[in-house]
Design a protein around this motif. Structure first.
Motif, PDB file in Angstrom:
ATOM      1  N   GLU A 147       0.833  -1.212   0.000  1.00  0.00           N
ATOM      2  CA  GLU A 147       0.000   0.000   0.000  1.00  0.00           C
ATOM      3  C   GLU A 147       0.865   1.259   0.000  1.00  0.00           C
ATOM      4  O   GLU A 147       0.543   2.236  -0.672  1.00  0.00           O
TER       5      GLU A 147
ATOM      6  N   THR B 193      -7.327   4.622 -18.452  1.00  0.00           N
ATOM      7  CA  THR B 193      -7.745   5.098 -17.121  1.00  0.00           C
ATOM      8  C   THR B 193      -8.703   6.253 -17.338  1.00  0.00           C
ATOM      9  O   THR B 193      -8.958   6.650 -18.475  1.00  0.00           O
TER      10      THR B 193
ATOM     11  N   LYS C 258      -4.091   2.826 -10.710  1.00  0.00           N
ATOM     12  CA  LYS C 258      -5.223   3.020  -9.805  1.00  0.00           C
ATOM     13  C   LYS C 258      -5.435   4.500  -9.505  1.00  0.00           C
ATOM     14  O   LYS C 258      -6.563   4.994  -9.515  1.00  0.00           O
TER      15      LYS C 258
ATOM     16  N   TYR D 174      -3.294   0.167 -20.532  1.00  0.00           N
ATOM     17  CA  TYR D 174      -4.360   0.328 -19.546  1.00  0.00           C
ATOM     18  C   TYR D 174      -5.047   1.676 -19.757  1.00  0.00           C
ATOM     19  O   TYR D 174      -4.419   2.724 -19.551  1.00  0.00           O
TER      20      TYR D 174
ATOM     21  N   GLY E   7       1.028   6.855  -6.476  1.00  0.00           N
ATOM     22  CA  GLY E   7      -0.104   7.775  -6.627  1.00  0.00           C
ATOM     23  C   GLY E   7       0.333   9.225  -6.558  1.00  0.00           C
ATOM     24  O   GLY E   7      -0.173  10.081  -7.293  1.00  0.00           O
TER      25      GLY E   7
ATOM     26  N   ASP F 162      -8.076   0.358 -13.700  1.00  0.00           N
ATOM     27  CA  ASP F 162      -8.305  -0.899 -13.003  1.00  0.00           C
ATOM     28  C   ASP F 162      -6.966  -1.545 -12.642  1.00  0.00           C
ATOM     29  O   ASP F 162      -6.276  -2.086 -13.503  1.00  0.00           O
ATOM     30  N   GLY F 163      -6.614  -1.500 -11.361  1.00  0.00           N
ATOM     31  CA  GLY F 163      -5.336  -2.038 -10.909  1.00  0.00           C
ATOM     32  C   GLY F 163      -5.216  -3.530 -11.121  1.00  0.00           C
ATOM     33  O   GLY F 163      -4.123  -4.056 -11.276  1.00  0.00           O
ATOM     34  N   ARG F 164      -6.371  -4.222 -11.137  1.00  0.00           N
ATOM     35  CA  ARG F 164      -6.331  -5.684 -11.287  1.00  0.00           C
ATOM     36  C   ARG F 164      -5.797  -6.106 -12.651  1.00  0.00           C
ATOM     37  O   ARG F 164      -5.345  -7.232 -12.826  1.00  0.00           O
TER      38      ARG F 164
ATOM     39  N   GLU G 188       2.108   1.763  -3.461  1.00  0.00           N
ATOM     40  CA  GLU G 188       1.043   2.268  -4.331  1.00  0.00           C
ATOM     41  C   GLU G 188       0.758   3.748  -4.049  1.00  0.00           C
ATOM     42  O   GLU G 188       0.471   4.520  -4.960  1.00  0.00           O
TER      43      GLU G 188
ATOM     44  N   ARG H 174       0.907  -0.582 -10.777  1.00  0.00           N
ATOM     45  CA  ARG H 174      -0.485  -0.794 -10.376  1.00  0.00           C
ATOM     46  C   ARG H 174      -0.997   0.430  -9.594  1.00  0.00           C
ATOM     47  O   ARG H 174      -2.112   0.904  -9.829  1.00  0.00           O
ATOM     48  N   GLY H 175      -0.170   0.944  -8.690  1.00  0.00           N
ATOM     49  CA  GLY H 175      -0.547   2.124  -7.913  1.00  0.00           C
ATOM     50  C   GLY H 175      -0.768   3.334  -8.803  1.00  0.00           C
ATOM     51  O   GLY H 175      -1.687   4.125  -8.596  1.00  0.00           O
TER      52      GLY H 175
END
Ligand SMILES: Nc1ncnc2c1ncn2[C@@H]1O[C@H](COP(=O)(O)OP(=O)(O)OP(=O)(O)O)[C@@H](O)[C@H]1O
Ligand SMILES: [Mg+2]
Length: 139
Positions: free
Chosen positions: A9, A69, A47, A67, A16, A52-54, A12, A43-44
């Motif tokens: 976290e 966004t 997101k 990706y 961010g 979609d981080g998945r 991420e 991924r962070g």
């Protein structure tokens, strides 16, 4: 600036913080050993941009993941298995840089010759099982 991450976290969140400075057209060069957290950082980033981080995974075999966004499209590349910059040229790396999105490259030092002069270096170093030192530098 070097920041400490004590879990996924944190990593991420640091990604961010960088994401919020992006306006489009940037290239982010990720450095760090296997399992350092380059994909986690990406991924962070995705997101934080509202994606979609998945969907985020190392593009090791396909070289490129895209990706969408809410704001900027993220182009995620991995230079781990490239044999030379020709592989990157072949997938249209130069053109990707002109799309107005954000281009993220894992193992970027392997293709350093074709990175744009102005880019963001992100170096992730594992110091403990769950601890990372993350340095973000605008070059
Ligand atoms: N503080 C942390 N920050 C990021 N990842 C962490 C942290 N602590 C533990 N981890 C774990 O480290 C691993 C990081 O994996 P990741 O796929 O992001 O590495 P990578 O640098 O992309 O590796 P590769 O070069 O193989 O693609 C994950 O399993 C994650 O759960
Ligand atoms: Mg990875």
């Amino acid at each position: 600036m070097t920041q400490h991450s004590y879990n996924v976290e944190d990593t991420e969140r640091i990604a961010g913080d960088l994401a919020r400075t992006l306006r489009g057209g940037e290239c982010i060069a990720l450095h760090g050993d296997l399992g350092a957290g380059k994909t986690q950082f990406t991924r962070g980033l995705v997101k934080a941009l509202g994606g979609d981080g998945r969907a985020v995974a190392s593009p090791t075999f396909v070289l490129l993941h895209v990706y969408p966004t809410k704001s900027l499209t993220v182009y995620h590349l991995d230079a781990y298995r490239v044999h030379g910059i020709e592989d990157f040229e072949q997938i249209g790396f130069e053109e990707l840089l002109d799309q107005g999105g954000v281009v993220v490259v894992e193992w970027a030092s392997r293709v350093s010759e074709i990175l744009p002069k102005a880019h963001v270096d992100v170096t992730i170093e594992a110091t403990e099982e769950n601890e990372r030192l993350i340095r973000v530098t605008f070059v």
